[in-house]
Design an enzyme around this catalytic site. Structure first.
Site, PDB file in Angstrom:
ATOM      1  N   CYS A 114       0.477   1.178   1.340  1.00  0.00           N
ATOM      2  CA  CYS A 114       0.305   0.776   2.733  1.00  0.00           C
ATOM      3  C   CYS A 114      -0.702   1.671   3.460  1.00  0.00           C
ATOM      4  CB  CYS A 114       1.673   0.786   3.419  1.00  0.00           C
ATOM      5  SG  CYS A 114       1.744  -0.045   5.013  1.00  0.00           S
ATOM      6  N   ILE A 115      -0.289   2.355   4.527  1.00  0.00           N
ATOM      7  CA  ILE A 115      -1.173   3.217   5.313  1.00  0.00           C
ATOM      8  C   ILE A 115      -1.251   4.634   4.747  1.00  0.00           C
ATOM      9  CG2 ILE A 115       0.616   4.035   6.916  1.00  0.00           C
ATOM     10  CD1 ILE A 115      -3.015   2.963   7.854  1.00  0.00           C
TER      11      ILE A 115
END
Length: 220
Positions: free
Chosen positions: A138-139
């Protein structure tokens, strides 16, 4: 007989808005178990940057500890990140969630010129220098890039142009990747997957987690 790789899984709290994204963390742990590997969970023993009410998405006045909150995901079996000895593991895995950019570093406030929490930067530098395999979802690749971008690593956060441009300012390269796939940087031994940067279901997150973990295992 070759021993199975050992994973250290680094968490940033509990909950997508102020810690580790729970679906991502759990599907990553499940993927590790399914390929026959073992894991130990770690988290920085620091105060959270903020505490968010996950029902209303509003900030509260509470104060919580990243290690204590991460213990919810790890069922209590977790250690302070300061105790992680990188040499004892083959792979380090970093699930996403906004804790990756608020607790591990302050990218959410400062952008790519952010500061990275000292225990996080230490284990990333040591893992890279010891040629361990690093995975992120993800991030979380933003934090990886902030520390290791100077080595020209390649990562993905999916297809978000703004975040991809920020990542490339560190010296890292960004590769657009489908939600169920993993971006594999064989040279630098880094594997990343978009997870909820692209996913619309937990099934997609789980498929991406499995792709990432399998690729990490194969790189050991």
């Amino acid at each position: 007989m070759k021993t199975m790789p050992k994973f250290a899984v680094i968490l940033s709290g509990c909950g997508r808005a102020d810690g580790s994204e729970i679906h991502e963390a759990v599907t990553a742990l499940l993927a590790i178990d399914k390929v026959g590997c073992t894991y130990t969970c770690y988290a920085p023993d620091i105060e959270q940057s903020a505490v968010i009410n996950h029902h209303t998405s509003e900030k509260t006045e509470e104060r919580r500890n990243v290690l204590v909150e991460s213990a919810r995901i790890a069922r209590g079996d977790i250690k302070p990140l300061s105790e992680l000895r990188v040499k004892d593991y083959d792979c380090l895995l970093f699930p996403g969630g906004l804790g990756a950019v608020t607790n591990w570093c302050d990218f959410a406030k400062k952008g790519i010129n952010c500061n990275v929490e000292s225990s996080v930067s230490r284990v990333l530098e040591e893992a890279y220098k010891q040629k361990k395999v690093i995975g992120a979802m993800c991030i979380a690749p933003v934090t990886i890039a902030r520390v290791l971008g100077k080595y020209g690593i390649t990562v993905t956060i999916g297809k978000d142009k703004t975040v991809a441009e920020a990542i490339e300012k560190t010296g890292a390269k960004h590769q657009n990747t489908k939600v169920e796939d993993a971006c594999i940087d064989k040279e630098h031994r880094i594997v990343t997957t978009p997870a909820y940067m692209l996913a619309s279901s937990i099934k997609e997150v789980a498929t991406g987690a499995e792709s990432m973990v399998k690729a990490m295992k194969d790189l050991v």
